[in-house]
Scaffold this motif. Structure first.
Motif, mmCIF file in Angstrom:
data_model
loop_
_atom_site.group_PDB
_atom_site.id
_atom_site.type_symbol
_atom_site.label_atom_id
_atom_site.label_comp_id
_atom_site.label_asym_id
_atom_site.label_seq_id
_atom_site.Cartn_x
_atom_site.Cartn_y
_atom_site.Cartn_z
ATOM 1 N N VAL A 30 0.829 -1.205 0.000
ATOM 2 C CA VAL A 30 0.000 0.000 0.000
ATOM 3 C C VAL A 30 0.867 1.261 0.000
ATOM 4 O O VAL A 30 0.596 2.241 -0.702
ATOM 5 C CB VAL A 30 -0.942 -0.018 1.214
ATOM 6 N N CYS A 31 1.946 1.273 0.768
ATOM 7 C CA CYS A 31 2.847 2.445 0.820
ATOM 8 C C CYS A 31 3.491 2.687 -0.536
ATOM 9 O O CYS A 31 3.632 3.843 -1.000
ATOM 10 C CB CYS A 31 3.911 2.231 1.890
ATOM 11 N N ASN A 34 0.936 4.290 -2.830
ATOM 12 C CA ASN A 34 0.740 5.715 -2.518
ATOM 13 C C ASN A 34 1.899 6.568 -3.017
ATOM 14 O O ASN A 34 1.709 7.684 -3.515
ATOM 15 C CB ASN A 34 0.573 5.891 -1.004
ATOM 16 N N LEU A 35 3.099 6.068 -2.868
ATOM 17 C CA LEU A 35 4.273 6.819 -3.326
ATOM 18 C C LEU A 35 4.245 7.008 -4.833
ATOM 19 O O LEU A 35 4.534 8.088 -5.356
ATOM 20 C CB LEU A 35 5.542 6.089 -2.894
ATOM 21 N N ALA A 37 1.588 7.006 -6.724
ATOM 22 C CA ALA A 37 0.513 7.966 -7.040
ATOM 23 C C ALA A 37 0.960 9.399 -6.785
ATOM 24 O O ALA A 37 0.660 10.313 -7.559
ATOM 25 C CB ALA A 37 -0.712 7.624 -6.194
ATOM 26 N N ALA A 38 1.684 9.643 -5.681
ATOM 27 C CA ALA A 38 2.166 11.003 -5.377
ATOM 28 C C ALA A 38 3.130 11.493 -6.443
ATOM 29 O O ALA A 38 3.105 12.667 -6.861
ATOM 30 C CB ALA A 38 2.814 11.010 -4.000
#
Length: 328
Positions: A30-31, A34-35, A37-38
């Motif tokens: 998940v991390c 997210n990274l 996507a950022a």
């Protein structure tokens, strides 16, 4: 036997699957998502950023530069004179402050002792003019000594060449500031000239006497103090006005018994601050003295003389009493 092997294989597969889908691995996944996507969002934002503007250098013609210089000159000429003077005064004050700081404290103390000694030589009766003259005489003498100290490397004050140089500058250019620094101030001499603008032959203004008008028999005299034997002591005999005091004198003379002194002089204190007398008593407002004298004589009239005030420092300039010799 075969059934046991199959059951063990089934249990080992579930354990492997459980190890692969553990919470730790799910959190890491998940991390990472997210990274990623950022990073994609940041790239999309930077792709739409405006391009930096090109800075163009403005070239002024000689005519434009001349006009700007002319405008600056006109503004400087139109600057208020008061503002220019303030700027000059600030520079002067800055120079004076610098000179003050240059004089060492030990040298200031030595100068103050010299000046106090010179003033003590005048005594207690020295006037402001004599004090100023004494200080100026010391300044001239010390300045001359400081100027010659550089050549003979010694001075009457025991100054070094550097101290003599600093003192010379202070005495020449900053004398009054030096006096302020050492706490010595003498009031300047203020010329006083009395101008009499009153036209000639103009009658004197009559002083206003508080209370009812006085009877003609009172023969009132302002700023006058008559002597005589006391018929009634004023220390314990007060009247509201001079008219009442005179009337008390007339009534006493009219009602006096045979053999008693008859009042023919009244003396009244009209001043709210009291009235001066050379005796030991304090004479207050509205004192009314009733006196008798066969040949009335004035003690004081109009003003106390200068010689009298020299011997009686408490005496005012003008006689505060008012009095009169009654007529039958």
């Amino acid at each position: 036997m075969a059934r046991g092997i199959a059951r063990a294989a089934s249990f080992g597969g579930r354990a492997a699957a459980a190890g692969w889908f553990s919470y730790r691995r799910i959190t890491v996944a998940v991390c990472i998502a997210n990274l990623v996507a950022a990073l994609l969002v940041l790239r999309s934002l930077t792709s739409f950023a405006p391009a930096p503007k090109r800075v163009e250098v403005v070239q002024y013609t000689e005519e434009q530069i001349r006009r700007v210089e002319e405008s600056i000159r006109i503004r400087r000429e139109a600057e208020p004179v008061e503002l220019v003077q303030v700027k000059k005064l600030r520079k002067v004050f800055a120079r004076e402050e610098k000179r003050r700081k240059e004089l060492p404290l030990e040298l200031k103390l030595r100068v103050s002792y010299e000046l106090v000694g010179r003033l003590n030589g005048l005594g207690d009766n020295g006037t402001a003019i004599q004090q100023r003259e004494a200080l100026e005489s010391w300044r001239v003498e010390t300045l001359k000594d400081a100027k010659s100290a550089s050549t003979r490397n010694s001075s009457n004050l025991g100054l070094s060449s550097e101290e003599a140089r600093l003192l010379k500058r202070a005495l020449e250019f900053n004398w009054h500031a030096l006096l302020e620094d050492i706490g010595l101030w003498i009031s300047p001499e203020v010329p006083h000239t009395e101008h009499d603008d009153k036209p000639e032959n103009e009658p004197e203004e009559e002083e206003i006497i508080a209370g009812p008008p006085l009877h003609p028999q009172c023969n009132t005299e302002l700023h006058a103090d008559y002597g005589g034997a006391a018929v009634r002591w004023g220390l314990t005999h007060h009247k509201e006005s001079a008219a009442d005091c005179c009337q008390a004198c007339l009534d006493q003379a009219r009602n006096a018994k045979p053999g008693e002194l008859k009042c023919n002089i009244w003396v009244y204190c009209p001043s709210e601050f009291g009235c001066y007398s050379p005796d030991k008593y304090e004479h207050k407002h509205q004192e009314c003295w009733l006196k008798q004298a066969d040949q009335p004589k004035l003690n004081f009239k109009d003003k106390y003389s200068e010689s009298y005030r020299d011997s009686h420092p408490r005496a005012p300039v003008v006689v505060p009493w008012m009095s009169g010799v009654t007529s039958a």
